[in-house]
Design a protein around this motif. Structure first.
Motif, PDB file in Angstrom:
ATOM      1  N   UNK A 375       0.801  -1.208  -0.034  1.00 35.13           N
ATOM      2  CA  UNK A 375       0.162  -0.085   0.055  1.00 35.13           C
ATOM      3  C   UNK A 375       0.908   1.298  -0.097  1.00 35.13           C
ATOM      4  N   UNK A 376       0.519   2.193  -0.618  1.00 38.08           N
ATOM      5  CA  UNK A 376       0.920   3.781  -0.664  1.00 38.08           C
ATOM      6  C   UNK A 376       1.153   4.239   0.634  1.00 38.08           C
ATOM      7  N   UNK A 377       2.216   4.714   1.092  1.00 35.47           N
ATOM      8  CA  UNK A 377       2.337   5.050   2.589  1.00 35.47           C
ATOM      9  C   UNK A 377       2.133   6.709   2.617  1.00 35.47           C
ATOM     10  N   UNK A 378       2.084   7.183   3.874  1.00 40.14           N
ATOM     11  CA  UNK A 378       1.690   8.615   3.889  1.00 40.14           C
ATOM     12  C   UNK A 378       2.835   9.542   3.359  1.00 40.14           C
ATOM     13  N   UNK A 379       3.882   8.986   3.189  1.00 37.64           N
ATOM     14  CA  UNK A 379       5.054   9.679   2.350  1.00 37.64           C
ATOM     15  C   UNK A 379       5.071   9.680   0.879  1.00 37.64           C
ATOM     16  N   UNK A 380       4.009   9.169   0.396  1.00 38.32           N
ATOM     17  CA  UNK A 380       4.014   8.897  -0.842  1.00 38.32           C
ATOM     18  C   UNK A 380       4.721   7.760  -1.279  1.00 38.32           C
ATOM     19  N   UNK A 381       5.273   6.785  -0.775  1.00 38.12           N
ATOM     20  CA  UNK A 381       6.217   5.973  -1.182  1.00 38.12           C
ATOM     21  C   UNK A 381       5.310   4.611  -1.680  1.00 38.12           C
ATOM     22  N   UNK A 382       5.527   3.951  -2.505  1.00 41.40           N
ATOM     23  CA  UNK A 382       5.095   2.346  -2.925  1.00 41.40           C
ATOM     24  C   UNK A 382       6.335   1.495  -2.876  1.00 41.40           C
ATOM     25  N   UNK A 383       6.187   0.890  -2.111  1.00 39.18           N
ATOM     26  CA  UNK A 383       6.995  -0.393  -2.236  1.00 39.18           C
ATOM     27  C   UNK A 383       6.559  -1.659  -2.947  1.00 39.18           C
ATOM     28  N   UNK A 384       7.436  -2.238  -3.801  1.00 36.88           N
ATOM     29  CA  UNK A 384       6.945  -3.478  -4.561  1.00 36.88           C
ATOM     30  C   UNK A 384       7.906  -4.371  -4.717  1.00 36.88           C
ATOM     31  N   UNK A 385       7.687  -5.533  -5.035  1.00 40.64           N
ATOM     32  CA  UNK A 385       8.680  -6.577  -5.567  1.00 40.64           C
ATOM     33  C   UNK A 385       8.355  -6.965  -6.916  1.00 40.64           C
ATOM     34  N   UNK A 386       9.580  -7.480  -7.847  1.00 42.76           N
ATOM     35  CA  UNK A 386       9.233  -7.864  -8.953  1.00 42.76           C
ATOM     36  C   UNK A 386      10.169  -9.125  -9.164  1.00 42.76           C
ATOM     37  N   UNK A 387       9.805 -10.292  -9.357  1.00 39.22           N
ATOM     38  CA  UNK A 387      10.484 -11.417  -9.639  1.00 39.22           C
ATOM     39  C   UNK A 387      11.980 -11.181 -10.387  1.00 39.22           C
ATOM     40  N   UNK A 388      12.978 -11.539  -9.679  1.00 38.75           N
ATOM     41  CA  UNK A 388      14.295 -11.227 -10.215  1.00 38.75           C
ATOM     42  C   UNK A 388      14.912 -12.554 -10.711  1.00 38.75           C
ATOM     43  N   UNK A 389      14.939 -12.585 -12.346  1.00 37.80           N
ATOM     44  CA  UNK A 389      15.499 -13.842 -12.818  1.00 37.80           C
ATOM     45  C   UNK A 389      16.768 -13.644 -13.528  1.00 37.80           C
ATOM     46  N   UNK A 390      16.904 -12.625 -13.922  1.00 36.56           N
ATOM     47  CA  UNK A 390      18.136 -12.387 -14.918  1.00 36.56           C
ATOM     48  C   UNK A 390      18.691 -10.882 -14.498  1.00 36.56           C
ATOM     49  N   UNK A 391      19.921 -10.713 -14.992  1.00 38.83           N
ATOM     50  CA  UNK A 391      20.583  -9.340 -14.707  1.00 38.83           C
ATOM     51  C   UNK A 391      20.001  -8.113 -15.214  1.00 38.83           C
ATOM     52  N   UNK A 392      19.136  -8.255 -15.791  1.00 37.21           N
ATOM     53  CA  UNK A 392      18.500  -7.186 -16.402  1.00 37.21           C
ATOM     54  C   UNK A 392      19.008  -6.452 -17.656  1.00 37.21           C
ATOM     55  N   UNK A 393      18.604  -5.733 -18.245  1.00 38.96           N
ATOM     56  CA  UNK A 393      19.184  -5.088 -19.611  1.00 38.96           C
ATOM     57  C   UNK A 393      20.288  -4.104 -19.105  1.00 38.96           C
ATOM     58  N   UNK A 394      20.532  -3.437 -18.216  1.00 38.81           N
ATOM     59  CA  UNK A 394      21.675  -2.765 -17.892  1.00 38.81           C
ATOM     60  C   UNK A 394      22.677  -3.649 -17.242  1.00 38.81           C
ATOM     61  N   UNK A 395      22.307  -4.749 -16.670  1.00 35.08           N
ATOM     62  CA  UNK A 395      23.706  -5.622 -16.082  1.00 35.08           C
ATOM     63  C   UNK A 395      24.108  -6.684 -17.381  1.00 35.08           C
ATOM     64  N   UNK A 396      23.459  -6.767 -18.261  1.00 36.22           N
ATOM     65  CA  UNK A 396      23.668  -7.423 -19.505  1.00 36.22           C
ATOM     66  C   UNK A 396      24.587  -6.608 -20.474  1.00 36.22           C
ATOM     67  N   UNK A 397      24.229  -5.432 -20.516  1.00 36.36           N
ATOM     68  CA  UNK A 397      24.921  -4.450 -21.822  1.00 36.36           C
ATOM     69  C   UNK A 397      26.101  -3.679 -20.896  1.00 36.36           C
ATOM     70  N   UNK A 398      26.148  -3.829 -19.632  1.00 34.81           N
ATOM     71  CA  UNK A 398      27.423  -2.921 -19.099  1.00 34.81           C
ATOM     72  C   UNK A 398      28.007  -3.602 -17.794  1.00 34.81           C
ATOM     73  N   UNK A 399      29.000  -3.017 -17.212  1.00 31.67           N
ATOM     74  CA  UNK A 399      29.772  -3.547 -15.992  1.00 31.67           C
ATOM     75  C   UNK A 399      29.924  -2.503 -15.228  1.00 31.67           C
ATOM     76  N   UNK A 400      30.297  -2.718 -14.055  1.00 29.86           N
ATOM     77  CA  UNK A 400      30.708  -1.496 -12.729  1.00 29.86           C
ATOM     78  C   UNK A 400      31.978  -0.708 -13.421  1.00 29.86           C
ATOM     79  N   UNK A 401      31.936   0.679 -13.207  1.00 34.73           N
ATOM     80  CA  UNK A 401      33.052   1.255 -13.468  1.00 34.73           C
ATOM     81  C   UNK A 401      33.985   0.785 -12.573  1.00 34.73           C
TER      82      UNK A 401
END
Length: 412
Positions: A375-401
Motif C-alpha cells: 500500500x501507498x505510504x503516508x510519505x507517498x512511497x510505494x514498495x513493491x517487488x518484481x521477480x528477479x530472474x536475470x541481470x536485467x538490461x543494464x546488467x547485460x549491456x554494462x559492467x561496473x566502472x
C-alpha cells in the motif's frame, strides 16, 4: 481500453540473439543472449552437494556450470515413496558429496551463483506440468469466466501423476489443445526420469530451448500480428517449432528481407539507448529518475517543467499518473527485479492516492513477471517487488566502472 497491437522481432548477429516485443509500435520488452552466456533458468541438473551451511539453511551444489549454485531450505522438497517431505533442518536432509536433482530458478548474477529448487516443473505452451505436485491451477491474468472454463477442461485433462497450471496463453484453447500439450510434457518428464537414473553428477538432465523458442513458447498468441526473423537458420527453426506446437500461428512467422538492420528500422536501438539513461521524460514535462542499487531500485517522480493549469493537486496527480505508465514500461523494458521503491509526489486527497495505487496495479497487469505491491505510504512511497530472474538490461549491456565502483561520481 485501446487494443494492443503486438509484433515480435528476432535478430541474430555476431553470435548474439536479440529479441524485442513491440506494442503499438513501441519497444515493450527486450531479450538478449550470447552463445557463450546462455541463460540456465529452467534447466534440470543432477548436482553434487559441496557444502551444507546450517547457519544459512542452505547448501552449495555443483551443477557443472562453474560457480556453485545455491539451494535454500525453503526450496527443498524430498520425495520418498511417492510422498513429499519438507525437512525442517537442512543439515539432517542433505550431506556433503551426496547427489541431488535440482532445477535453476534464477541465473547467476552480481557475483552470486544460480538459485535452485528441487520442486521440478516443465513448461509447455499452454500449461506447466509439475510431476511432484497435486494442486492444479489456472493463470490469474485471465478473466474469471475464462478461468472457470479452463478449470472444467483441466479436470477432463488431468495427468495420472502430478498436476498442471494452465497458462495465460491457453485463452480460448480447446480440450484437444490441452491434451496435446500435456501429452508432450508427460513424454518430456518420462525422458527426464530416464536420464536422471543414468546421469552422474554434475550433469545436465533437461535443457531449456534457446532464447527465441522460449520467448515464442511463452508469449506467441493470436494477439500477435507477426514475428519477423532476419536469420535464415533461426527462421527455419522457429517455423518448424511453431508448425509443430501451434500450427494455426505458422503464417505469423515471416522472414525479414530488408537490408536495413531490423532493430534500427523499427526503433529498437533507440529504445534500448533510452532505457540505459537514468532520467526518463514524461509527456507533460515531468520526469522520473531510476537508480538501480544492489539491494533495491529507487524511482523518483518529479513535475519538472510541468506547472499545470488549475491547482497543485491536479498537477501532481497528472504527473503521478503519467509516471505510472512509464515506470511499468521501464520495469518491463529494463527487466528490473527485486525490491522497488517508487517515490510519488505527495498528494493531499485520499481519493487521489487510491487512484494512483489502482492505476499502478492495473498497469502491472501488462507485466508477465510476478509482482507484488504494498500500500501507498503516508510519505507517498510505494514498495513493491518484481521477480528477479536475470541481470536485467543494464546488467547485460554494462559492467561496473572500475574507477568509481558504481557510484557514478569522481572524488575531488
Amino acid at each position: 481500453m485501446r487494443k494492443v497491437s503486438k509484433d515480435m522481432l528476432v535478430t541474430y548477429e555476431k553470435n548474439q540473439l536479440r529479441l524485442a516485443i513491440m506494442e503499438n509500435g513501441d519497444v515493450a520488452e527486450v531479450y538478449m543472449e550470447k552463445k557463450e552466456r546462455r541463460s540456465v533458468v529452467g534447466n534440470i541438473y543432477k548436482g553434487r552437494i559441496t557444502n551444507v551451511l546450517p547457519g544459512m539453511s542452505a547448501a552449495f551444489i555443483d551443477i557443472g556450470t562453474g560457480k556453485n549454485a545455491l539451494l535454500y531450505l525453503q526450496d527443498l522438497v524430498l520425495m520418498e515413496d511417492g510422498s513429499k517431505i519438507r525437512p525442517r533442518r537442512i543439515g539432517k536432509a542433505l550431506k556433503q558429496n551426496d547427489e541431488i536433482v535440482v532445477q535453476v530458478v534464477k541465473d547467476p548474477m552480481a557475483g552470486k551463483g544460480a538459485r535452485l529448487t528441487t520442486y521440478l516443473s516443465l513448461p509447455g505452451r499452454l500449461m506447466v506440468y509439475m510431476p511432484q505436485s497435486t494442486k492444479n491451477g489456472v493463470s490469474r491474468k485471465l478473466s474469471e469466466r475464462e478461468r472457470e472454463r479452463l478449470r472444467r477442461l483441466a479436470k477432463q485433462v488431468r495427468p495420472e501423476e502430478g498436476s498442471t497450471v494452465i497458462r495465460t496463453a491457453a485463452r480460448k484453447a480447446r480440450k484437444k489443445d490441452l491434451e496435446m500439450d500435456l501429452k508432450y510434457l508427460v513424454s518430456e518428464w518420462e525422458n527426464t526420469q530416464s536420464k536422471i537414473k543414468k546421469a552422474r553428477a554434475p550433469e545436465i538432465i533437461y535443457k531449456e530451448p534457446d532464447l527465441a523458442l522460449r520467448v515464442i513458447r511463452d508469449n506467441l498468441s493470436r494477439d500477435y500480428r507477426k514475428v519477423l526473423v532476419d536469420d535464415k537458420n533461426q527462421h527455419r527453426k522457429i517455423k518448424e517449432y511453431v508448425s509443430m506446437v501451434m500450427p494455426e500461428l505458422r503464417e505469423k512467422i515471416q522472414f525479414y528481407r530488408s537490408k536495413d538492420p531490423m532493430f534500427t528500422k523499427f526503433g529498437v536501438e533507440k529504445g534500448i539507448e533510452a532505457a540505459l539513461r537514468r532520467k526518463v521524460s514524461l509527456p507533460s514535462g515531468g520526469y522520473i529518475v531510476i537508480d538501480e542499487a544492489e539491494a533495491l531500485t529507487a524511482i523518483d517522480v518529479n513535475t519538472g517543467s510541468y506547472t499545470g493549469k488549475h491547482s497543485l493537486e491536479e498537477t501532481v496527480l497528472k504527473t503521478n499518473l503519467e509516471a505510472i505508465v512509464e515506470v511499468v514500461r521501464q520495469l518491463r523494458l529494463r527487466d528490473i527485479g527485486g525490491i522497488i521503491v517508487i517515490d510519488f509526489i505527495d498528494m493531499e486527497k485520499k481519493q487521489n492516492q487510491e487512484r494512483v495505487l489502482e492505476t499502478l496495479e492495473a498497469e502491472l497487469e501488462k507485466d508477465r513477471t510476478k509482482t507484488q505491491v504494498v500500500t501507498l505510504s503516508r510519505l507517498g512511497l510505494v514498495e513493491m517487488t518484481r521477480k528477479n530472474v536475470t541481470e536485467g538490461l543494464i546488467g547485460t549491456l554494462s559492467k561496473t566502472c572500475p574507477n568509481c565502483e558504481g557510484r557514478g561520481r569522481i572524488f575531488k
